[in-house]
Each structure stands twice: as structure tokens, then as C-alpha cells.
Design a protein around this motif. Structure first.
Motif, PDB file in Angstrom:
ATOM      1  N   ILE A 117      14.673  -0.204  13.035  1.00 35.17           N
ATOM      2  CA  ILE A 117      15.325  -1.518  13.130  1.00 35.17           C
ATOM      3  C   ILE A 117      15.014  -2.076  14.518  1.00 35.17           C
ATOM      4  N   LEU A 118      14.329  -3.196  14.546  1.00 32.68           N
ATOM      5  CA  LEU A 118      13.972  -3.848  15.805  1.00 32.68           C
ATOM      6  C   LEU A 118      15.011  -4.933  16.078  1.00 32.68           C
ATOM      7  N   LEU A 119      15.800  -4.727  17.144  1.00 28.05           N
ATOM      8  CA  LEU A 119      16.990  -5.543  17.381  1.00 28.05           C
ATOM      9  C   LEU A 119      16.810  -6.516  18.534  1.00 28.05           C
ATOM     10  N   GLY A 120      17.679  -7.507  18.551  1.00 22.37           N
ATOM     11  CA  GLY A 120      17.798  -8.462  19.642  1.00 22.37           C
ATOM     12  C   GLY A 120      19.259  -8.818  19.835  1.00 22.37           C
ATOM     13  N   ASP A 121      19.584  -9.493  20.937  1.00 20.29           N
ATOM     14  CA  ASP A 121      20.919  -9.976  21.301  1.00 20.29           C
ATOM     15  C   ASP A 121      21.549  -9.161  22.435  1.00 20.29           C
ATOM     16  N   PRO A 124       0.833  -1.220   0.000  1.00 18.44           N
ATOM     17  CA  PRO A 124       0.000   0.000   0.000  1.00 18.44           C
ATOM     18  C   PRO A 124       0.858   1.257   0.000  1.00 18.44           C
ATOM     19  N   GLU A 125       0.246   2.380  -0.385  1.00 16.75           N
ATOM     20  CA  GLU A 125       0.960   3.654  -0.362  1.00 16.75           C
ATOM     21  C   GLU A 125       1.239   4.049   1.085  1.00 16.75           C
ATOM     22  N   ASN A 126       2.324   4.821   1.243  1.00 19.07           N
ATOM     23  CA  ASN A 126       2.749   5.256   2.576  1.00 19.07           C
ATOM     24  C   ASN A 126       3.020   4.073   3.508  1.00 19.07           C
ATOM     25  N   CYS A 127       3.478   2.974   2.897  1.00 18.71           N
ATOM     26  CA  CYS A 127       3.780   1.767   3.681  1.00 18.71           C
ATOM     27  C   CYS A 127       5.060   1.986   4.490  1.00 18.71           C
ATOM     28  N   ARG A 128       5.024   1.636   5.748  1.00 21.74           N
ATOM     29  CA  ARG A 128       6.217   1.716   6.600  1.00 21.74           C
ATOM     30  C   ARG A 128       6.971   0.388   6.514  1.00 21.74           C
ATOM     31  N   ASN A 129       8.307   0.458   6.648  1.00 24.86           N
ATOM     32  CA  ASN A 129       9.154  -0.733   6.565  1.00 24.86           C
ATOM     33  C   ASN A 129       9.927  -0.903   7.884  1.00 24.86           C
ATOM     34  N   LEU A 130       9.844  -2.077   8.435  1.00 27.50           N
ATOM     35  CA  LEU A 130      10.593  -2.425   9.647  1.00 27.50           C
ATOM     36  C   LEU A 130      11.542  -3.579   9.335  1.00 27.50           C
ATOM     37  N   LEU A 131      12.732  -3.518   9.902  1.00 26.82           N
ATOM     38  CA  LEU A 131      13.734  -4.586   9.737  1.00 26.82           C
ATOM     39  C   LEU A 131      14.038  -5.174  11.111  1.00 26.82           C
ATOM     40  N   VAL A 132      13.950  -6.499  11.213  1.00 26.13           N
ATOM     41  CA  VAL A 132      14.219  -7.203  12.475  1.00 26.13           C
ATOM     42  C   VAL A 132      15.561  -7.928  12.343  1.00 26.13           C
ATOM     43  N   MET A 133      16.455  -7.731  13.308  1.00 28.12           N
ATOM     44  CA  MET A 133      17.792  -8.332  13.289  1.00 28.12           C
ATOM     45  C   MET A 133      18.148  -8.837  14.689  1.00 28.12           C
ATOM     46  N   HIS A 134      19.054  -9.812  14.728  1.00 26.78           N
ATOM     47  CA  HIS A 134      19.585 -10.311  16.000  1.00 26.78           C
ATOM     48  C   HIS A 134      21.107 -10.159  15.959  1.00 26.78           C
ATOM     49  N   GLN A 135      21.552  -8.957  16.210  1.00 30.91           N
ATOM     50  CA  GLN A 135      22.986  -8.634  16.174  1.00 30.91           C
ATOM     51  C   GLN A 135      23.261  -7.517  17.183  1.00 30.91           C
ATOM     52  N   THR A 136      24.529  -7.393  17.581  1.00 29.06           N
ATOM     53  CA  THR A 136      24.975  -6.208  18.318  1.00 29.06           C
ATOM     54  C   THR A 136      25.530  -5.235  17.276  1.00 29.06           C
ATOM     55  N   VAL A 137      24.914  -4.078  17.173  1.00 23.28           N
ATOM     56  CA  VAL A 137      25.244  -3.136  16.108  1.00 23.28           C
ATOM     57  C   VAL A 137      25.802  -1.846  16.699  1.00 23.28           C
ATOM     58  N   GLN A 138      26.515  -1.144  15.851  1.00 25.44           N
ATOM     59  CA  GLN A 138      27.031   0.167  16.254  1.00 25.44           C
ATOM     60  C   GLN A 138      25.875   1.165  16.332  1.00 25.44           C
ATOM     61  N   PRO A 139      25.912   2.096  17.271  1.00 29.79           N
ATOM     62  CA  PRO A 139      27.005   2.437  18.194  1.00 29.79           C
ATOM     63  C   PRO A 139      26.875   1.806  19.565  1.00 29.79           C
ATOM     64  N   PHE A 140      26.194   0.683  19.701  1.00 26.75           N
ATOM     65  CA  PHE A 140      26.003   0.044  20.996  1.00 26.75           C
ATOM     66  C   PHE A 140      27.254  -0.755  21.392  1.00 26.75           C
ATOM     67  N   PRO A 141      27.411  -1.088  22.670  1.00 24.19           N
ATOM     68  CA  PRO A 141      28.590  -1.843  23.112  1.00 24.19           C
ATOM     69  C   PRO A 141      28.690  -3.205  22.444  1.00 24.19           C
ATOM     70  N   TYR A 142      29.941  -3.658  22.309  1.00 16.79           N
ATOM     71  CA  TYR A 142      30.247  -4.977  21.729  1.00 16.79           C
ATOM     72  C   TYR A 142      29.711  -5.110  20.300  1.00 16.79           C
ATOM     73  N   ALA A 143      29.694  -4.014  19.578  1.00 18.43           N
ATOM     74  CA  ALA A 143      29.107  -4.017  18.227  1.00 18.43           C
ATOM     75  C   ALA A 143      29.977  -4.794  17.248  1.00 18.43           C
ATOM     76  N   ASP A 144      29.338  -5.532  16.345  1.00 23.51           N
ATOM     77  CA  ASP A 144      30.034  -6.233  15.272  1.00 23.51           C
ATOM     78  C   ASP A 144      29.365  -6.008  13.908  1.00 23.51           C
ATOM     79  N   TRP A 145      28.359  -5.116  13.839  1.00 21.79           N
ATOM     80  CA  TRP A 145      27.663  -4.833  12.582  1.00 21.79           C
ATOM     81  C   TRP A 145      27.360  -3.336  12.531  1.00 21.79           C
ATOM     82  N   ASP A 146      27.583  -2.759  11.369  1.00 25.35           N
ATOM     83  CA  ASP A 146      27.351  -1.334  11.180  1.00 25.35           C
ATOM     84  C   ASP A 146      25.943  -1.121  10.626  1.00 25.35           C
TER      85      ASP A 146
END
Length: 617
Positions: free
Chosen positions: A185-189, A148-170
Motif C-alpha cells: 500500500i503506497l500511502l500519502g497524507d 499477466p501471471e504472477n502479477c503484483r498488485n499495488l494500492l495507492v491511498m491518501h489517508q492516515t491509517v493504523q497503526p500510524f499516528p492520527y489514524a482514521d482508517w484500518d
């Protein structure tokens, strides 16, 4: 008007974790997840998104699976979809537990194809090992035209990402490589609640935190997120989860007198909080006597603590700390040392190189090995008279036995190798090697001593004893076939056959200890003995003019028990002598003949075989 969408975002539930080996703590993790599920049903959210590590192990118990399915059935009954990705704790090589739940209609595994919830498209990326992050393929993400128009997009990942501690993904790199704009981006880990904007587009990235404390360092309240998408934008709110109390009690010792009373006094100050709590007692202060942790833990449990942990932080000045040095050997060096110990030949080294080469896929190991070994074989010239294959004898397979006392050379106290115990290949190689330096086993000084040694059992045994003594005086061991040849005109003579090389010896298929005799009369075998292989004894056969039928049968039995010899293969009963070979003759006056055969129980005679190149590769 844009429809409002509410999504419950949770992660790191670690179902099945028996923390501190306590069954009650395993149930606590399920209770925390049950709270999340029940809140989703009560709030009537549009979907529940799980960002990985649903289970604590990739092999959850049957009980864990059944309890999880019961909770997911609650969502299905309320028409709330459960969307999830695979975390690092539960990841399996092929089929995942989420696939099982998807087949049952209890969950949907997110991926590169979006799952539409209202006006929101949700994508997922399963947990990626750190070593493979740089190799991740962003191609394949679908952007359907039916969105649909004006559709929102969400990405779900299970990684430690920058700029958080112990990051391994940008995160910024991920946003740039995706073929669509990401609103959040909805994160886990990462087990702590976090929310921050990342990238050039100021995209929200958030961690909901774990639903239960996985360690004592997780002191913050446990929580999950509510993501609200509407015409006004995107809103992230945090909701806390009630969990079991983790109680930290400090106990500082003042002096060495009555340390237990000081510790128990500190514990009693928290009596109201102790029941059903996980208690951590930290002891500090002046160094003193060694304390019994078990006694302190029992006291805490008696006051109602569920789990008791004691840690002594005092500095032991009186005790000298023992310095333990730990060294790690280089893996490449250890492998090279092991290869050297195996004493591999060129073919073996080629096989080892191919197997341990990470650049050769498993599916091509056989093909690559065959190709390399074929090239090695083609480079060899088998017609070269100097061509030979050397087999290095492994030091592990070498065995030592003592030579029989009656045949040990005078003055020799050493030991000889038991070639047969080392294996057929080593036996053949050593036999071929020694055949180049063949020497006579005994020197027969006169034909009279030979003739006297062949007398019957009723005759005087003294000449036979003298002959045996002459054998013992010889310093050389038996290395070659001894052929006693008798002629009517000249008398008896002993010939030592000297094979040209190991190839001729193996081609003739003759036993290295076989003695044959040519005579014009019949043959009689008598039990004179010579040293045999492996410390056993072989019988010395004696030919005479007369031979009884019983003796012929006995001779046939001995021939069968010793295996097929070269005389049986040729059908002649004699050993052929090479034309260019010059035997060393020692004359004897006796007209009698001698035949010596090698016996070894019922096993096959140890005859050197002609080996193919494939046996060594």
C-alpha cells in the motif's frame, strides 16, 4: 524470469504553498518536486506514483498550474507515466485538476480500474473524508482476466491509517474487503517517512514523507521512495531530497541585565548557518522585561536569514494571567430561539422542519413541502364560523408613532402602533381584531352642534371648535365606520356600523374610516378634518342642497386619489348596511348630510383584504 519494475513513490508536494507568506518558500516547494522529477528521468523508472496533495490548495493559481505542467512535460518526454490520486488539500466537488492533466496526456488518475506497469497492476482510492470512511463502497474494483501471471498488485491511498499516528482508517479492514491480494500500500497524507507490515498477510504499507517542510515540526530530511518489484520480492528504499535549512537557535537569559546582548550573542554563534535559512529563535530563562520581537527579527534578517520567527518561552511570574472564558451556545438551542423569535405558524414550522431535516434530499424538498402543507390545508374547516387565521406580529416589525396632538384623548400619553408600517398583513389582522370592540369616535350631544359645525367659512367658527373639543374628550379611538344618516321627518342621525366579524368587514371592502350619508338633496363637500391613518388627516365632506360643477370635479379628484372604495365598486355610491345589524343612533335636528372620506396622498386606501390561507403559509 519475472521482469523487474521500478516505481518512484512520492506524495504531499503541496505545490503553490506560500509558507510564511514568502514567495521564495513557494518556489522551494516547486524546486523540491523538480528534484523528484529529475531523479525519475535520470534513473529511468517505469512510473512515478503520486499519493495525493499535488497542490496545496484546491484553487491553485495560473502560475502554479503552468509550472506544474512544465515539470510533467519532462516525464512525458521521457515516456514515464505519471499516476496519481486526489488528496484532501486539492479535492474539488466534481472535476479534479488531475482530470485536466489527464485530458492533456500528462497524467493518469488512478481508480478501481488497474493501470498496468510491467507486471504490476496499480489501483487507487482518492482521499475520503473521515465521516465517510465507514460508508466507503469496495465494490467495483476490477480484476481483468488479461492481467499477466504472477502479477503484483499495488494500492495507492491518501489517508492516515493504523497503526500510524492520527489514524482514521484500518488497513487490515481494507485488505480484507478488496477482491484481490495487495502486495503493498503506497500511502500519502502523513509527512514523515514510515514503512511497516500490516494485516494478516504482512502487506507492506509505506509513507514517503513530504517533499518539503510544511511546518517547523517536520525536522527530518525530506524524501521519496523507490519501489522495486522483481522475482526476489518487493523492496522499498528511501531517497532524500535536499531542501532549505531550518535553523533552531535557543537563547537562555541569565538575569534581567542587557537581555538583547545575550540574545544577539546566541545568534552570533550560528552566523555561518544563518544565510538563506528559516530561523526559529526560542527565548527561555529568567523572566524579565518585555522584549521587542520586531527588533530581534530585524537583527536575524540583517544576518542573512530568509525567514525569522521569535518565540518567548519565559514564565511571566510578575504578570497575572487574564483568564478568558469562552463558551459556545448549543446550535440546536440557538436555532430554536431564532424560530421562536420569528413567530412562525403551523405552515412555517412545517417548512422549517423539512428544510433542516437531513433525511430529506434536496431534490425532494418541494415535493415533501407540498405534501405536508396539503395535508394541513385539508385538515382545516373553512366553513366553521369560528375559523380565523391569527398572524403573530413580529416584535421587530412593530413600529410606534405618536397620535396627532389635536386628536389625542385627554389624559392619554401613550403611543399607538403604526399598523401600516408593519406591513399589510399585520394591518389587516389588527383591524379585524379591533373591529370586534368598535366604539363611537365622538358623542354628538345635540343636533344643533352638528348643524353648526357644518356652517360655511364665513359663519361663526365657535360651534365648530366646540364640536372638535367634544371629539378630544372621547377616550376611545376611532375604530369603525361612522355613517351619518339624514331623514326629512326625523332629522339627522348618526349610525355606527358594527360588523359581525372580521370576515364581513373585509368582504364588504369598506374603509374603516369611511363615513357615508344618505340624503335627498345634492351634496357639497367642505374641508372639516378628522384623524386619518398614519398621523395624516382626512377631509370631512358635507352634503348640501346645492353643488357647483367645480366642486363636483374636486370631489372626483379626491375620490381618485384615495383609490377605489366600496361605493365605487358597488356603483351605488352608498355603503350597504347588514340586515341583522342594529345601528346606534344619535338624533340631530339638522336636515343636512355629512360624508367623510379617507385620504392618503396618492396611495391606495388601506382597505382590509380577505386573505387566503396561502398568504400565511
Amino acid at each position: 524470469m519475472v521482469q523487474e519494475t521500478r516505481i518512484l513513490h512520492t506524495a504531499d508536494t503541496h505545490l503553490g504553498y506560500r509558507q510564511y507568506h514568502n514567495e521564495v518558500r513557494r518556489q522551494d516547494f516547486f524546486k523540491a518536486f523538480e528534484v523528484v522529477i529529475q531523479d525519475a528521468v535520470d534513473m529511468q523508472v517505469d512510473a512515478v506514483v503520486h499519493a495525493g496533495d499535488l497542490f496545496d490548495s484546491r484553487n491553485p493559481t495560473l502560475e502554479d498550474l503552468l509550472e506544474t505542467m512544465n515539470l510533467l512535460f519532462r516525464l512525458k518526454a521521457a515516456n514515464i507515466p505519471f499516476l496519481a490520486i486526489v488528496g484532501n488539500h486539492e479535492s474539488k466537488q466534481n472535476t479534479q485538476w488531475l482530470d485536466l492533466f489527464e485530458e492533456m496526456g500528462l497524467a493518469v488518475r488512478l481508480g478501481k480500474t488497474p493501470q498496468l506497469v510491467g507486471n504490476t497492476a496499480i489501483y487507487g482510492i482518492d482521499s475520503v473524508p473521515k465521516s465517510k470512511i465507514s460508508l466507503y463502497d469496495y465494490s467495483g474494483f476490477e480484476v481483468p482476466e488479461s492481467l499477466p501471471e504472477n502479477c503484483r498488485n499495488l494500492l495507492v491511498m491518501h489517508q492516515t491509517v493504523q497503526p500510524f499516528p492520527y489514524a482514521d482508517w484500518d488497513c487490515a479492514e481494507t485488505l480484507e474487503n478488496l477482491p484481490f491480494k495487495v502486495d503493498a500500500i503506497l500511502l500519502g497524507d502523513y509527512h514523515k517517512y514510515e514503512k511497516i507490515k500490516v494485516g494478516k498477510t504482512d502487506t507492506w504499507a509505506t509513507y514517503p514523507g513530504s517533499t518539503e517542510r510544511n511546518s517547523a515540526s517536520e525536522s527530518e530530511p525530506r524524501s521519496y521512495n523507490i519501489i522495486t518489484l522483481s522475482g526476489e520480492g518487493l523492496e522499498i528504499s528511501k531517497r532524500s531530497i535536499p531542501t532549505r535549512n531550518f535553523l533552531f537557535i535557543p537563547a537562555k537569559l541569565d538575569g534581567e541585565e542587557k537581555p538583547y546582548e545575550q540574545i544577539f550573542s546566541a545568534i552570533n554563534e550560528h552566523l555561518e548557518e544563518l544565510p538563506d535559512s528559516v530561523v526559529f529563535l526560542d527565548i527561555s530563562g529568567d523572566p524579565g522585561p518585555v522584549l521587542s520581537f520586531s527588533e530581534i527579527e530585524e537583527y536575524l534578517l540583517s544576518k542573512g536569514a530568509l525567514v525569522a520567527r521569535v518565540k518567548d518561552l519565559r514564565i511571566k511570574e510578575a504578570l497575572i494571567e487574564e483568564v478568558v472564558k469562552v463558551t459556545f451556545s448549543d446550535p440546536d438551542h440557538a436555532v430554536a430561539e431564532e424560530i421562536r423569535r420569528l413567530s412562525l405558524n403551523d405552515g412555517g414550522l412545517i417548512v422549517d422542519e423539512i428544510i433542516r431535516n437531513p433525511g430529506v434530499p434536496r431534490s425532494r424538498v418541494d415535493e415533501e413541502t407540498e405534501s405536508r402543507l396539503s395535508g394541513l390545508i385539508e385538515a382545516l374547516d373553512f366553513k366553521d364560523p369560528d375559523f380565523r387565521i391569527e398572524i403573530p406580529v413580529s416584535p421587530v416589525s412593530s413600529a410606534m408613532i405618536e397620535e396627532p396632538e389635536e386628536f389625542k384623548p385627554a389624559g392619554a400619553d401613550g403611543q399607538v402602533k403604526n399598523l401600516e408600517s408593519a406591513g399589510g398583513a399585520e394591518f389587516a389582522a389588527e383591524t379585524a381584531k379591533r373591529s370586534k370592540i368598535l366604539r363611537a369616535f365622538a358623542r354628538i350631544e345635540s343636533s344643533e352642534s352638528l348643524n353648526n359645525s357644518f356652517k360655511g367659512p364665513d359663519e361663526d367658527p365657535e360651534p365648530l371648535n366646540k364640536a372638535c373639543e367634544s371629539l378630544e374628550e372621547s377616550p376611545e379611538p376611532l375604530h369603525a365606520p361612522v355613517i351619518c344618516e339624514n331623514t326629512e321627518s326625523v332629522g339627522a342621525s348618526v349610525e355606527i356600523e358594527m360588523p359581525k366579524n372580521a370576515a364581513n368587514s373585509s368582504a364588504e371592502e369598506s374603509s374603516p374610516y369611511e363615513t357615508s350619508q344618505k340624503t335627498s338633496g345634492a351634496s357639497i363637500e367642505s374641508p372639516a378634518e378628522i384623524p386619518g391613518e398614519g398621523g395624516e388627516r382626512a377631509e370631512l365632506g358635507i352634503d348640501a342642497g346645492n353643488k357647483t360643477e367645480a366642486e363636483e370635479k374636486e370631489a372626483g379628484k379626491l375620490s381618485e386619489s384615495g383609490g377605489k372604495t366600496s361605493s365605487e365598486k358597488d356603483g351605488e355610491g352608498k355603503t350597504e348596511k347588514p340586515e341583522d345589524e342594529k345601528p346606534v343612533q344619535m338624533s340631530a335636528k339638522s336636515g343636512k348630510s355629512v360624508k367623510q372620506s379617507h385620504r392618503k396622498g396618492k396611495e391606495k386606501t388601506a382597505v382590509p383584504k380577505q386573505y387566503n390561507l396561502g398568504d400565511y403559509l
